[in-house]
Scaffold this motif. Structure first.
Motif, PDB file in Angstrom:
ATOM      1  N   GLY A 142      -5.821  26.156  81.740  1.00 46.92           N
ATOM      2  CA  GLY A 142      -7.207  26.537  81.958  1.00 46.92           C
ATOM      3  C   GLY A 142      -8.160  25.718  81.107  1.00 46.92           C
ATOM      4  O   GLY A 142      -7.762  25.046  80.158  1.00 46.92           O
ATOM      5  N   PRO A 143      -9.466  25.769  81.423  1.00 45.11           N
ATOM      6  CA  PRO A 143     -10.467  24.954  80.733  1.00 45.11           C
ATOM      7  C   PRO A 143     -10.914  25.568  79.414  1.00 45.11           C
ATOM      8  O   PRO A 143     -12.067  25.954  79.221  1.00 45.11           O
ATOM      9  CB  PRO A 143     -11.616  24.923  81.743  1.00 45.11           C
ATOM     10  CG  PRO A 143     -11.514  26.243  82.450  1.00 45.11           C
ATOM     11  CD  PRO A 143     -10.046  26.563  82.521  1.00 45.11           C
ATOM     12  N   VAL A 144      -9.958  25.679  78.464  1.00 43.72           N
ATOM     13  CA  VAL A 144     -10.232  26.314  77.173  1.00 43.72           C
ATOM     14  C   VAL A 144      -9.630  25.475  76.054  1.00 43.72           C
ATOM     15  O   VAL A 144      -8.799  24.609  76.280  1.00 43.72           O
ATOM     16  CB  VAL A 144      -9.668  27.749  77.121  1.00 43.72           C
ATOM     17  CG1 VAL A 144     -10.375  28.655  78.112  1.00 43.72           C
ATOM     18  CG2 VAL A 144      -8.166  27.755  77.381  1.00 43.72           C
ATOM     19  N   SER A 145     -10.058  25.782  74.838  1.00 45.54           N
ATOM     20  CA  SER A 145      -9.615  25.045  73.657  1.00 45.54           C
ATOM     21  C   SER A 145      -8.094  24.863  73.639  1.00 45.54           C
ATOM     22  O   SER A 145      -7.350  25.815  73.912  1.00 45.54           O
ATOM     23  CB  SER A 145     -10.045  25.808  72.399  1.00 45.54           C
ATOM     24  OG  SER A 145      -9.560  25.193  71.241  1.00 45.54           O
ATOM     25  N   PRO A 146      -7.643  23.618  73.340  1.00 44.54           N
ATOM     26  CA  PRO A 146      -8.434  22.449  72.971  1.00 44.54           C
ATOM     27  C   PRO A 146      -8.805  21.554  74.153  1.00 44.54           C
ATOM     28  O   PRO A 146      -9.448  20.533  73.942  1.00 44.54           O
ATOM     29  CB  PRO A 146      -7.488  21.706  72.026  1.00 44.54           C
ATOM     30  CG  PRO A 146      -6.133  21.939  72.631  1.00 44.54           C
ATOM     31  CD  PRO A 146      -6.182  23.360  73.154  1.00 44.54           C
ATOM     32  N   VAL A 147      -8.372  21.924  75.366  1.00 46.22           N
ATOM     33  CA  VAL A 147      -8.639  21.080  76.539  1.00 46.22           C
ATOM     34  C   VAL A 147      -9.886  21.591  77.249  1.00 46.22           C
ATOM     35  O   VAL A 147      -9.875  22.656  77.868  1.00 46.22           O
ATOM     36  CB  VAL A 147      -7.430  21.077  77.504  1.00 46.22           C
ATOM     37  CG1 VAL A 147      -7.745  20.251  78.740  1.00 46.22           C
ATOM     38  CG2 VAL A 147      -6.200  20.525  76.802  1.00 46.22           C
ATOM     39  N   THR A 148     -10.953  20.853  77.150  1.00 47.37           N
ATOM     40  CA  THR A 148     -12.201  21.207  77.818  1.00 47.37           C
ATOM     41  C   THR A 148     -12.346  20.370  79.082  1.00 47.37           C
ATOM     42  O   THR A 148     -11.587  19.437  79.315  1.00 47.37           O
ATOM     43  CB  THR A 148     -13.387  20.995  76.883  1.00 47.37           C
ATOM     44  OG1 THR A 148     -13.332  19.664  76.346  1.00 47.37           O
ATOM     45  CG2 THR A 148     -13.337  21.988  75.732  1.00 47.37           C
ATOM     46  N   THR A 149     -13.344  20.698  79.904  1.00 44.27           N
ATOM     47  CA  THR A 149     -13.422  20.075  81.222  1.00 44.27           C
ATOM     48  C   THR A 149     -14.857  19.728  81.588  1.00 44.27           C
ATOM     49  O   THR A 149     -15.792  20.431  81.160  1.00 44.27           O
ATOM     50  CB  THR A 149     -12.839  21.035  82.286  1.00 44.27           C
ATOM     51  OG1 THR A 149     -12.737  20.359  83.534  1.00 44.27           O
ATOM     52  CG2 THR A 149     -13.698  22.278  82.459  1.00 44.27           C
ATOM     53  N   PRO A 150     -15.077  18.658  82.358  1.00 38.77           N
ATOM     54  CA  PRO A 150     -16.427  18.382  82.867  1.00 38.77           C
ATOM     55  C   PRO A 150     -16.902  19.538  83.740  1.00 38.77           C
ATOM     56  O   PRO A 150     -16.203  19.959  84.665  1.00 38.77           O
ATOM     57  CB  PRO A 150     -16.242  17.100  83.695  1.00 38.77           C
ATOM     58  CG  PRO A 150     -14.995  16.470  83.158  1.00 38.77           C
ATOM     59  CD  PRO A 150     -14.113  17.606  82.747  1.00 38.77           C
ATOM     60  N   ALA A 151     -18.082  20.073  83.437  1.00 39.75           N
ATOM     61  CA  ALA A 151     -18.529  21.283  84.132  1.00 39.75           C
ATOM     62  C   ALA A 151     -20.039  21.426  84.062  1.00 39.75           C
ATOM     63  O   ALA A 151     -20.710  20.836  83.219  1.00 39.75           O
ATOM     64  CB  ALA A 151     -17.859  22.527  83.527  1.00 39.75           C
ATOM     65  N   ILE A 152     -20.541  22.257  84.957  1.00 37.49           N
ATOM     66  CA  ILE A 152     -21.925  22.729  84.936  1.00 37.49           C
ATOM     67  C   ILE A 152     -21.871  24.247  84.842  1.00 37.49           C
ATOM     68  O   ILE A 152     -21.133  24.895  85.586  1.00 37.49           O
ATOM     69  CB  ILE A 152     -22.685  22.317  86.204  1.00 37.49           C
ATOM     70  CG1 ILE A 152     -22.752  20.797  86.321  1.00 37.49           C
ATOM     71  CG2 ILE A 152     -24.086  22.905  86.216  1.00 37.49           C
ATOM     72  CD1 ILE A 152     -23.325  20.325  87.644  1.00 37.49           C
ATOM     73  N   ARG A 153     -22.638  24.810  83.912  1.00 40.59           N
ATOM     74  CA  ARG A 153     -22.661  26.254  83.753  1.00 40.59           C
ATOM     75  C   ARG A 153     -24.092  26.768  83.815  1.00 40.59           C
ATOM     76  O   ARG A 153     -24.998  26.207  83.190  1.00 40.59           O
ATOM     77  CB  ARG A 153     -22.051  26.649  82.403  1.00 40.59           C
ATOM     78  CG  ARG A 153     -21.767  28.146  82.264  1.00 40.59           C
ATOM     79  CD  ARG A 153     -22.151  28.637  80.884  1.00 40.59           C
ATOM     80  NE  ARG A 153     -23.592  28.586  80.667  1.00 40.59           N
ATOM     81  CZ  ARG A 153     -24.187  28.824  79.500  1.00 40.59           C
ATOM     82  NH1 ARG A 153     -23.457  29.089  78.441  1.00 40.59           N
ATOM     83  NH2 ARG A 153     -25.505  28.770  79.376  1.00 40.59           N
ATOM     84  N   LEU A 154     -24.301  27.835  84.586  1.00 40.35           N
ATOM     85  CA  LEU A 154     -25.609  28.463  84.720  1.00 40.35           C
ATOM     86  C   LEU A 154     -25.520  29.910  84.257  1.00 40.35           C
ATOM     87  O   LEU A 154     -24.558  30.619  84.584  1.00 40.35           O
ATOM     88  CB  LEU A 154     -26.090  28.429  86.172  1.00 40.35           C
ATOM     89  CG  LEU A 154     -26.272  27.060  86.824  1.00 40.35           C
ATOM     90  CD1 LEU A 154     -26.613  27.232  88.302  1.00 40.35           C
ATOM     91  CD2 LEU A 154     -27.355  26.266  86.122  1.00 40.35           C
ATOM     92  N   ARG A 155     -26.525  30.350  83.510  1.00 40.51           N
ATOM     93  CA  ARG A 155     -26.631  31.750  83.104  1.00 40.51           C
ATOM     94  C   ARG A 155     -28.042  32.231  83.455  1.00 40.51           C
ATOM     95  O   ARG A 155     -29.029  31.645  83.004  1.00 40.51           O
ATOM     96  CB  ARG A 155     -26.383  31.925  81.613  1.00 40.51           C
ATOM     97  CG  ARG A 155     -26.548  33.383  81.124  1.00 40.51           C
ATOM     98  CD  ARG A 155     -26.558  33.465  79.612  1.00 40.51           C
ATOM     99  NE  ARG A 155     -25.283  33.096  79.068  1.00 40.51           N
ATOM    100  CZ  ARG A 155     -24.288  33.945  78.802  1.00 40.51           C
ATOM    101  NH1 ARG A 155     -24.452  35.249  79.050  1.00 40.51           N
ATOM    102  NH2 ARG A 155     -23.158  33.522  78.302  1.00 40.51           N
TER     103      ARG A 155
END
Length: 384
Positions: A142-155
Motif C-alpha cells: 500500500g501507499p504508506v511509509s516508507p513507500v509513498t506514491t505519486p498522488a493527488i489528494r483533495l479534502r
C-alpha cells in the motif's frame, strides 16, 4: 519557526524487540529510523497567495524480522522496513474557497489520511496504524511509509461535522511484480525512493468523516473504500491474474469517559472487507482497542490495550490443501502498551504483543509449524 516561512523537523526512533516464545525460532532484534522534514510556507516567505511545500527523507536501519522468523501477516512495528536511506514525501498543498478545499499533489503517504484511526496510532503493531487487509492486498503493502506514491489528494470541509476526502494515485510506485519471493516488500527495487512508475494501474481512495458529541464525549466516524484498476494474482493459482480490486471499511474513534481534566478513556474499532476473495490474501480484518490518556496523573502518558484479526482468503486455503500444507485461516494479534512522555521531546514506550496462529497457521522454511508468539519491545523517540 513556520511563521517565518521555513520549519525543519527531525525525529529519531529506536526499538529493541525480543521474541523468546513461539515463532520459527527465538530472536532479538533492533530497528531504527531517522526522519528529516522541511516544511516551507510559501505565503509567509514571499507574501504571495501560495501554499505549502514539504519534503522529507528517512534513514532506516536494522533487519526486518516479521517475515522471518515471526511469519506474521503484518509488521510487528510500524517503523519496520528494509534497510535503506530514501526520499519519503515530496508535495505541494494549497487551500481554496475560504480554506474549505485543500488540494495536495506530489509523492504522498496516503496512510496519513485514509483508513487511519487516531486512537489506533497509540499502538506499535503496524496493523493498528495501517490495516492488515490493505497491507497484504495492495501493491508494495500500500501507499504508506516508507513507500509513498505519486498522488493527488483533495479534502473538502463542509462543516465542523462533515469532511470529504478523495485521492487518485499510482497503485505500484516501485513497478515491481506483486509477488517477489526474494524481496517480499519490494523496497530494495527502489532503495532511494526516487523511482516513479505509472505502468500498472491507478488507485482511488474515498472517505467521509462525521464528527459529533454524545453527552459531551467527542466521536469521529469514518466510512470509506478504495478501488484499484491494476491486475492481481489469483490466490489459488499465481499463474492467473484478475483485473481490478476493491475494499470498503468503517472506523469509529470515540471518547468513552472523562475522569477530571487530565484523564480520559478513548476507544476505536475498525473493520475492512472485500468481496474479491479470489485475488486477495486477506478478505476481512477487524481491530479495536482502548487508550487511557493521562493515567496515574501523568497528563501526556497513554496506556493502551488493543486486539485484532485478519482472515485469509478461502481460495488461498484451498491452494494450501491441494499442496498438502496447513490451510491458512485467521491470525489474531494483541497488544498492551504504555507511552511515557518523559520530556516534551523524548518518549519511551514499553510494549508487549501476542500473535495467535501467525499468518493463519503456516509452516516455516524447515517445514515446521510456526507457534503462537510472545513479543516484547521497547520503543524510544526523540523529536526536535
Amino acid at each position: 519557526m513556520l511563521a517565518q516561512g521555513i520549519d525543519i523537523r527531525i525525529s529519531d526512533t529506536n526499538e529493541l524487540w525480543s521474541n523468546p516464545v513461539g515463532s520459527a525460532q527465538a530472536s532479538n532484534n533492533y530497528i531504527g529510523s531517522t526522519a528529516v522534514e522541511m516544511v516551507t510556507d510559501l505565503h509567509a516567505l514571499t507574501g504571495l497567495p501560495l501554499g505549502t511545500f514539504d519534503i522529507s527523507a528517512m534513514e532506516i536501519r536494522g533487519r526486518p524480522f516479521s517475515n522471518a522468523p515471526l511469519y506474521v501477516f503484518n509488521q510487528t512495528s510500524n517503523i519496520e522496513a528494509d534497510d535503506n536511506a530514501r526520499l519519503y514525501e515530496l508535495w505541494y498543498s494549497q487551500k481554496f474557497i475560504g480554506e474549505r478545499l485543500a488540494f495536495r499533489i506530489g509523492k504522498l503517504d496516503l496512510g496519513h489520511d485514509f483508513m487511519v484511526s487516531s486512537v489506533g496510532l497509540n499502538f506499535l503493531n503496524a496493523s493498528f496504524s495501517w490495516p492488515i487487509l490493505a497491507d497484504n492486498d495492495l501493491y508494495d503493502q500500500g501507499p504508506v511509509s516508507p513507500v509513498t506514491t505519486p498522488a493527488i489528494r483533495l479534502r473538502y470541509t463542509l462543516s465542523r461535522q462533515w469532511n470529504f476526502l478523495f485521492a487518485a494515485a499510482d497503485d505500484n510506485p516501485i513497478g515491481a511484480p506483486f509477488i517477489n519471493m526474494k524481496d517480499p516488500w519490494n523496497q530494495n527495487r527502489d532503495p532511494s525512493g526516487t523511482r516513479f512508475n505509472f505502468n500498472t494501474g491507478a488507485l482511488f481512495f474515498g472517505e467521509v468523516h462525521y464528527r459529533r458529541q454524545i453527552s459531551g464525549r467527542q466521536g469521529t466516524y469514518k466510512l470509506g473504500g478504495y478501488f484499484d484498476t491494476g491486475r492481481f494474482p489469483d490466490q489459488s493459482d499465481f499463474r492467473k491474474s484478475h483485473k481490478t480490486n476493491w475494499a470498503i471499511y468503517g472506523i469509529v474513534d470515540q471518547t468513552l469517559q472523562h475522569f477530571g481534566r487530565k484523564t480520559e478513556l478513548d476507544a476505536f474499532v475498525r473493520g475492512n472487507w472485500t468481496g474479491d476473495t479470489d485475488r486477495n490474501q486477506i478478505v476481512y480484518a477487524i481491530d479495536g482497542g482502548i487508550a487511557l490518556k493521562g493515567p496515574f496523573g501523568r497528563t501526556d502518558d497513554v496506556l493502551g490495550l488493543g486486539a485484532g484479526l485478519g482472515a485469509a482468503s478461502p481460495y488461498l486455503a484451498q491452494a494450501d490443501r491441494r499442496s498438502g500444507l496447513p490451510m491458512q485461516g485467521t491470525e489474531y494479534h494483541l497488544e498492551l502498551t504504555y507511552q511515557i512522555q518523559a520530556t516534551p521531546w523524548f518518549m519511551l514506550q514499553p510494549d508487549i504483543q501476542g500473535i495467535v496462529s501467525p499468518s493463519g497457521g503456516v509452516l516455516d522454511s524447515k517445514g515446521q509449524r510456526v507457534h503462537d508468539e510472545a513479543i516484547f519491545g521497547l520503543h524510544g523517540n526523540v523529536t526536535f
